[in-house]
Scaffold this active site. Structure first.
Site, PDB file in Angstrom:
ATOM      1  N   ASP A 308     -46.732  36.922-144.685  1.00 34.46           N
ATOM      2  CA  ASP A 308     -46.746  38.349-144.364  1.00 34.46           C
ATOM      3  C   ASP A 308     -45.335  38.927-144.383  1.00 34.46           C
ATOM      4  OD1 ASP A 308     -48.293  40.705-143.241  1.00 34.46           O
ATOM      5  OD2 ASP A 308     -46.814  40.429-141.647  1.00 34.46           O
ATOM      6  N   GLU A 360     -46.886  38.596-149.563  1.00 34.57           N
ATOM      7  CA  GLU A 360     -47.241  40.005-149.358  1.00 34.57           C
ATOM      8  C   GLU A 360     -45.919  40.773-149.424  1.00 34.57           C
ATOM      9  OE1 GLU A 360     -47.636  43.692-147.248  1.00 34.57           O
ATOM     10  OE2 GLU A 360     -47.023  41.997-146.014  1.00 34.57           O
TER      11      GLU A 360
END
EC number: 2.4.1.18
Length: 635
Positions: A308, A360
């Site tokens: 992330d 991401e």
């Protein structure tokens, strides 16, 4: 009476490796571990602490001091009277005399929130039943496999009537067959690492080695993964190595000074997300985080991690209030963050060359999926955020104006092979007032579903692996709410039920047809036959597999105007057959009788030597494959 034995700890290989940034199984050394049936050793890294003690249910929460090895910064002690299931924390006294109860950073299970004490786990090995799955995974590269991901937030996929969570065991009984029945290949879990705040969705993590106790025990999570693999479903989990929870009883100023975070408070403070940034240049932090990644991949048998907020680790000025921050070379790159990501991926793939490391990452940073040896970050996949935003912008638009914005679709053809991409319609796009995917679509309810079916087909045909968030498979109208289960009552409506049937059919075609995934990251995997005709708002391209005569024709009509006698150029004359028509009445469309076969003649069209005519459905798409074409042997 608690007895402390063997408290002096000498410099060990594990301690040396941890402190030099090479301790990639640090959880086996730190934390709480049984030495034998009656002795348990506690270890924690707190180099600047004045004193550290362990407190728990085994000593009536009274401090039992640990001993510092000054050369390693590690406090340790071995206790008797400790039993599996006991709770504990570390009591840390700073050099200024402040006393704070702290979590165990290496704990593999915590008590259920709102408490955050660690749980003493018995040393019981997991008996896995996924050897066949792992062998299959090891045989082929993920680039050449179908990857179709169902993204799930476990706390809101389904709940009991009293609004309580499903357990890992109950999720295994219901979620796994549901996802398998829809035809997905992987489940991606929004973070299951222990966290306190439900509203953070798991992205402000407390325990980097502990599955959340919301849904059960540590062993229950391992059994869930095992059940997924037995059903031939891969498991990916979101992981957050860039920042951690703000709570003062967690990692922040662990020994009374910046320990896991940057010493510079301006760099440590993540204003945008209300968290603390890890000091990614510190060797002990590198050992901690890489140990965490390998723990989930090795001990928990995960098939991949979606890392992330990579952009937050790549740029010094990514956060609010940090505009103008530069490095010694005068640019905004976070050199420590870049070096850490390269080190992370190097170590992960050295241990597990067959797993997925997914970034991401929302910027245009080059070579995110490039090899570390060539200066890349070393991931093997990156979310294609540009494709996602442009595609959603296009489909949210009134069809009347799509001809003027056709570049929203065609621009992605320019960079589709710059990285190895996953095409994501994720949770971030259906929350905070953005509306659900179905609700984004223009027009009345019928046209909304027609748009949604066409958009999903466009994603399935476009080069790249794919991800969809839960609820989109049937076109849930309400945007995602993390505090309640999905609107399963929607499936009582025929249009939602038809949409769910369509998703299953589309996924089945995707999985069965190698042209849709075998050459996802190679220019040979697509032929541009008719991709730039804004006036008609139609598009045709061909997806190619390794075998010469194995290909799928994808034809799209992005406006609600039926195109009769629509000519499509193809590589060979012969007969072709329908794979999917999004306007099939079975899926909620209007076509009760389908054109199922097409005959291509030697009439060249759009750069192809042969062609055939179809009726291209209004606001619809067709997937067509060759049946018997000239040049292909009978074999």
């Amino acid at each position: 009476m608690t007895t402390l034995v063997n408290s002096p700890q000498q410099l060990t290989t594990q301690a040396y490796l941890f402190n030099t940034g090479q301790g990639f199984a640090s959880q086996d050394y730190f934390g709480c571990h049984f030495v034998d049936a009656t002795h348990v050793t506690f270890r924690v890294w707190a180099p600047q602490a004045k004193a550290v003690a362990v407190v728990g249910s085994f000593n009536d929460w009274q401090a039992t001091p640990l001993t510092l090895d000054c050369s390693t910064g590690i406090w340790a002690g071995t206790l008797t009277t400790v039993q599996a299931g006991d709770l504990y924390k570390f009591q840390v006294t700073s050099q200024t005399g402040d006393v704070q109860l702290k979590i165990d950073p290496f704990a593999q299970e915590f008590e259920r929130k709102p408490g955050d004490a660690a749980v003493v786990l018995a040393e019981q090995p997991m008996h896995w039943h996924d050897s066949l799955w792992l062998a299959r995974r090891h045989k082929s590269k993920p680039q050449n496999r179908p990857i179709n991901i169902y993204e799930v937030h476990l706390g809101s996929w389904r709940r009991h009537a009293d609004d309580s969570y499903y357990t890992y065991a109950e999720l295994a009984d219901e979620l796994i067959p549901y996802v398998k029945g829809l035809g997905y290949t992987h489940i991606e879990l929004m973070p299951v690492m222990e966290h306190l705040l439900d509203a953070s969705w798991g992205y402000q993590q407390l325990g980097y080695f502990a599955p959340t106790s919301r849904f059960g025990h540590h062993a229950d999570f391992l059994k869930f993964v095992d059940r997924c693999h037995q059903a031939n479903l891969g498991v990916i989990v979101d992981w957050v190595p860039g920042h951690f929870i703000r709570n003062y009883d967690a990692l922040y100023q662990y020994d009374g000074t910046p320990t896991f975070e940057y010493a510079d408070e301006d760099r440590a403070n993540n204003r945008r997300w209300g968290a603390w940034n890890f000091d990614l240049g510190k060797t002990q932090v590198q050992s901690f985080l890489i140990s965490s990644a390998l723990y989930w991949l090795s001990t928990c048998h995960l098939d991949g991690l979606r890392v992330d907020a990579v952009s937050n680790m790549l740029y010094l000025d990514y956060d609010e209030g940090r505009e103008g921050q530069v490095n010694q070379y005068g640019d905004n790159r976070n050199l420590e963050g870049i070096a850490f990501l390269q080190k992370l991926n190097t170590e992960v793939f050295a241990h597990h060359p067959d797993i997925l490391m997914i970034a991401e990452e929302s910027s245009s940073y080059p070579q995110v999926t490039g090899m570390v040896a060539d200066g890349g970050l070393g991931f093997n996949y990156k979310w294609n955020m540009g494709w996602m935003h442009d595609t959603l912008d296009f489909f949210e638009m009134d069809p009347l104006y799509r001809c003027d914005h056709f570049n929203l679709l065609t621009f992605a053809f320019v960079y589709m092979f710059d990285e190895q991409f996953i095409l994501p319609f994720s949770h971030d796009e259906v929350v905070h007032g953005k509306k659900s995917l179905m609700h984004k679509m223009p027009g009345d309810r019928y046209n909304q579903f027609a748009n949604l079916r066409t958009m999903m087909t466009y994603m399935a045909a476009f080069p790249g692996k794919q991800l969809n968030f839960m609820g989109s498979e049937w076109g849930q109208y309400l945007e995602w709410r993390d505090w309640s289960q999905l609107e399963w009552v929607d499936l009582d409506d025929a249009m939602n039920a038809h949409m769910q049937q369509f998703t299953t059919a589309l996924n089945t075609v995707y999985h069965a047809k190698r042209p849709l995934w075998e050459l996802d990251h190679e220019a040979a995997g697509i032929k541009y036959t008719y991709t730039d005709d804004p006036a008609s708002s139609t598009m045709v391209f061909i997806r190619q597999a390794k075998r010469k005569y194995s290909f799928v024709i994808a034809a799209f009509n992005f406006v609600p105007v039926e195109r009769r006698q629509y000519r499509i150029g193809v590589p060979y004359p012969g007969t072709y057959e329908l794979l999917l028509n999004t306007e099939d009445q079975t899926y909620g469309g209007t076509w009760t009788k389908l054109e199922t076969t097409f005959t291509a003649t030697d009439q060249p069209f759009h750069g192809q030597p042969a062609s055939f005519e179809v009726t291209l459905p209004a606001m619809g798409a067709l997937l067509i494959q060759p049946h018997k074409v000239k040049g292909e042997s009978k074999k």
